[in-house]
Write a protein that holds these residues in place. Structure first.
Motif, short mmCIF file in Angstrom:
data_model
loop_
_atom_site.label_atom_id
_atom_site.label_comp_id
_atom_site.label_asym_id
_atom_site.label_seq_id
_atom_site.Cartn_x
_atom_site.Cartn_y
_atom_site.Cartn_z
N MET A 1 0.83 -1.20 0.00
CA MET A 1 0.00 0.00 0.00
C MET A 1 0.86 1.25 0.00
SD MET A 1 -3.12 -1.09 2.56
CE MET A 1 -3.85 0.53 2.51
N ALA A 2 2.02 1.17 0.68
CA ALA A 2 2.93 2.32 0.70
C ALA A 2 3.46 2.59 -0.70
CB ALA A 2 4.07 2.07 1.68
N ASP A 3 3.76 1.52 -1.45
CA ASP A 3 4.24 1.69 -2.82
C ASP A 3 3.18 2.33 -3.70
OD1 ASP A 3 6.62 0.54 -2.13
OD2 ASP A 3 6.08 -1.47 -2.83
N LEU A 14 -5.29 7.24 2.37
CA LEU A 14 -6.22 7.43 1.25
C LEU A 14 -6.28 6.17 0.38
CD1 LEU A 14 -8.14 9.55 0.22
CD2 LEU A 14 -6.32 10.42 -1.27
N VAL A 15 -5.15 5.50 0.22
CA VAL A 15 -5.14 4.23 -0.52
C VAL A 15 -6.03 3.21 0.19
CG1 VAL A 15 -3.72 2.27 -1.26
CG2 VAL A 15 -2.86 4.61 -1.53
N SER A 16 -5.94 3.19 1.50
CA SER A 16 -6.77 2.27 2.28
C SER A 16 -8.25 2.56 2.08
CB SER A 16 -6.40 2.36 3.77
OG SER A 16 -7.24 1.53 4.53
N ILE A 17 -8.59 3.84 2.06
CA ILE A 17 -9.99 4.24 1.83
C ILE A 17 -10.48 3.75 0.47
CG2 ILE A 17 -11.43 6.27 1.30
CD1 ILE A 17 -9.98 7.71 3.59
N VAL A 18 -9.63 3.88 -0.54
CA VAL A 18 -10.01 3.45 -1.89
C VAL A 18 -10.25 1.95 -1.93
CG1 VAL A 18 -9.21 3.21 -4.27
CG2 VAL A 18 -8.85 5.38 -3.04
N PHE A 19 -9.33 1.18 -1.35
CA PHE A 19 -9.46 -0.28 -1.42
C PHE A 19 -10.60 -0.81 -0.56
CE2 PHE A 19 -4.97 -0.30 -2.98
CZ PHE A 19 -5.26 -0.88 -4.21
N ARG A 20 -10.97 -0.07 0.48
CA ARG A 20 -12.12 -0.48 1.29
C ARG A 20 -13.42 0.10 0.75
NH1 ARG A 20 -11.98 1.78 5.99
NH2 ARG A 20 -10.05 2.97 5.79
N ASN A 21 -13.29 0.86 -0.38
CA ASN A 21 -14.46 1.47 -1.02
C ASN A 21 -15.26 2.33 -0.05
OD1 ASN A 21 -15.95 1.96 -3.35
ND2 ASN A 21 -17.42 0.33 -2.90
N GLN A 22 -14.53 3.09 0.75
CA GLN A 22 -15.16 3.99 1.72
C GLN A 22 -15.18 5.42 1.17
OE1 GLN A 22 -16.42 2.95 4.84
NE2 GLN A 22 -16.09 0.93 3.91
N PRO A 23 -16.11 6.26 1.65
CA PRO A 23 -16.13 7.66 1.21
C PRO A 23 -14.90 8.41 1.70
CG PRO A 23 -17.72 7.30 2.99
CD PRO A 23 -17.22 5.96 2.59
N GLY A 24 -14.51 9.47 0.95
CA GLY A 24 -13.37 10.28 1.37
C GLY A 24 -12.35 10.49 0.27
N ALA A 25 -12.59 9.87 -0.92
CA ALA A 25 -11.67 10.05 -2.04
C ALA A 25 -12.49 10.41 -3.28
CB ALA A 25 -10.86 8.78 -2.29
N TYR A 42 -0.37 -4.89 -7.44
CA TYR A 42 -0.76 -4.97 -6.03
C TYR A 42 -2.13 -5.61 -5.88
CZ TYR A 42 -2.51 -3.57 -1.46
OH TYR A 42 -3.05 -3.58 -0.20
N ARG A 43 -2.23 -6.54 -4.91
CA ARG A 43 -3.52 -7.15 -4.58
C ARG A 43 -3.72 -7.06 -3.07
NH1 ARG A 43 -3.75 -13.08 -6.63
NH2 ARG A 43 -5.85 -12.88 -5.76
N PRO A 44 -4.88 -6.59 -2.63
CA PRO A 44 -5.14 -6.54 -1.18
C PRO A 44 -5.08 -7.95 -0.60
CG PRO A 44 -6.78 -5.27 -2.39
CD PRO A 44 -5.98 -6.03 -3.40
N ASP A 45 -4.48 -8.08 0.58
CA ASP A 45 -4.36 -9.38 1.26
C ASP A 45 -5.60 -9.60 2.10
OD1 ASP A 45 -3.72 -11.59 2.73
OD2 ASP A 45 -1.62 -11.02 3.03
N SER A 46 -6.57 -10.28 1.50
CA SER A 46 -7.84 -10.48 2.21
C SER A 46 -7.66 -11.37 3.43
CB SER A 46 -8.88 -11.11 1.27
OG SER A 46 -8.40 -12.32 0.73
N ALA A 47 -6.73 -12.35 3.36
CA ALA A 47 -6.50 -13.22 4.51
C ALA A 47 -5.97 -12.43 5.69
CB ALA A 47 -5.52 -14.33 4.13
N ALA A 48 -5.01 -11.54 5.43
CA ALA A 48 -4.46 -10.72 6.52
C ALA A 48 -5.54 -9.81 7.09
CB ALA A 48 -3.29 -9.90 6.00
N ARG A 49 -6.40 -9.29 6.21
CA ARG A 49 -7.47 -8.41 6.66
C ARG A 49 -8.43 -9.15 7.59
NH1 ARG A 49 -10.50 -5.79 1.76
NH2 ARG A 49 -8.42 -4.94 1.48
N LEU A 50 -8.77 -10.39 7.21
CA LEU A 50 -9.68 -11.17 8.05
C LEU A 50 -9.03 -11.53 9.38
CD1 LEU A 50 -11.22 -13.48 5.33
CD2 LEU A 50 -12.48 -11.84 6.71
N LEU A 51 -7.74 -11.90 9.33
CA LEU A 51 -7.06 -12.26 10.56
C LEU A 51 -6.95 -11.08 11.50
CD1 LEU A 51 -4.23 -14.60 9.20
CD2 LEU A 51 -6.19 -15.24 10.60
N ALA A 52 -6.82 -9.89 10.95
CA ALA A 52 -6.78 -8.69 11.79
C ALA A 52 -8.10 -8.52 12.54
CB ALA A 52 -6.50 -7.46 10.92
N ARG A 53 -9.16 -9.04 11.96
CA ARG A 53 -10.46 -8.97 12.63
C ARG A 53 -10.71 -10.22 13.49
NH1 ARG A 53 -13.74 -7.63 7.09
NH2 ARG A 53 -12.73 -5.64 6.59
#
Length: 341
Positions: A1-3, A14-25, A42-53
């Motif tokens: 995401m930093a890249d 802002l990149v995070s907002i775009v990939f989560r399809n949230q308002p603000g961009a 770049y592909r979002p790591d859905s497994a890491a996202r779920l594990l974070a939850r």
């Protein structure tokens, strides 16, 4: 995401907002971020996202290499898991890799629930596993184990096959046992009961075996060796599963014995290979698709409500008649036996 953020000239937030399809961009920013992400792969790591939850939303499936019926079950597991929002991770038991090792690998990858296809592991281990994780056993029932079970009504399937063979006129019907394979004990008991019910108790013969082609080949060679010593071939063989039945067919065909003219062969499972042969295999069909659906559903429902009591789904099998079965050889039916007496 930093890249992505660096190349697109925006913040990582802002990149995070775009990939989560949230308002603000803005729409322009969204398009630029997505274009850059595509360019750099770049592909979002859905497994890491779920594990974070705290969730992996992954079902672990243990299966045995070379068991064709397991392949049919897996084919049914994927669409049902996807429908319910879960991924599937496979781990195989094979020669040199025990079921326990295959299961522990799934737990090590944080699978939320386990679906075990035809487990042959120790009942105590299975019960303990059910205490550690949501577990569903397919094709094998272990009384009092803390897991859910999905299996066919084994006795009903064997009864259908035996009634069919006896109605055709068969009396010398042998059964090749499946050893420790799932469902073997029930199939063996049901064969004996069916022979007694039809008044054929003196003809009962259970040959030790396994759920493999090699077991069927070895049994076929045994029966052929007995024939060469002057003993009659059985008129029909009920094999422990389709793989074993195919082994019998190979041994008989190589020896010039015609199926079903000289001997009938019946399997159990109706795996996909059973109807791809030049002569389709008569077999007892287990509904792999429905078994898979129940297994996934049981796992997901218990994840949502861990207090559920252990459940059991018993599905009706169905005899499928194809080209490997027919009347006994002329002179071997019950009427011929009566005349000889």
């Amino acid at each position: 995401m930093a890249d992505v953020a660096d190349r697109a000239g925006v913040s990582r937030a802002l990149v995070s907002i775009v990939f989560r399809n949230q308002p603000g961009a803005s729409q322009e920013t969204r398009e630029r971020v997505l274009r850059v992400a595509d360019e750099i792969g770049y592909r979002p790591d859905s497994a890491a996202r779920l594990l974070a939850r705290g969730r992996s939303r992954t079902l672990g499936v243990m299966f045995t290499v070379h068991q064709t019926f397991h392949t049919d079950l897996i084919e049914g597991i994927y669409p049902e898991a996807e429908r319910l929002g879960y991924d599937v991770l496979l781990s195989a038991a094979a020669q040199g890799r025990s079921e326990e090792k295959a299961v522990e690998a799934l737990l090590g990858h944080r699978c939320e629930a386990l679906i075990l296809l035809g487990p042959e592991t120790d009942p105590a281990y299975l019960d303990g596993l059910g205490q550690r994780a949501v577990t569903v056993s397919v094709s094998r029932r272990v009384p009092r184990a803390r897991v859910d079970f999905v299996h066919s009504a084994e006795s009903k399937g064997v009864r259908q096959a035996m009634d069919y063979l006896v109605e055709l006129g068969h009396r010398r019907i042998v059964h090749i046992d499946g050893g420790r394979g799932p469902g073997s004990a029930e199939r063996r008991r049901s064969y004996r009961a069916a022979m007694r019910r039809h008044g054929l108790e003196p003809e009962i013969r259970v040959i030790p075996g396994e759920h493999t082609e090699q077991s069927g080949i070895e049994t076929g060679r045994l029966l052929l060796a007995e024939r060469d010593r002057g003993l009659p071939l059985p008129t029909a063989v009920l094999a422990g599963n389709d793989r074993c039945a195919m082994g019998v067919l190979m041994a008989m065909t190589r020896a010039g014995v015609e199926v079903p003219r000289d001997i009938s062969v019946v399997g159990f499972d109706d795996s996909h290979l059973s109807h791809l042969m030049p002569v389709g295999l008569t077999t007892v069909r287990q509904d792999a698709g429905l078994m898979a659906e129940y297994a996934v559903r049981f796992a997901v429902e218990r994840l949502e409500d861990p207090e559920l009591e252990p459940r059991e789904a018993v599905l009706d099998p169905k005899l499928v008649v194809r080209g490997t079965s027919g009347p006994p050889p002329e002179g071997d039916g019950p009427h011929a036996r009566a005349r000889a007496d």
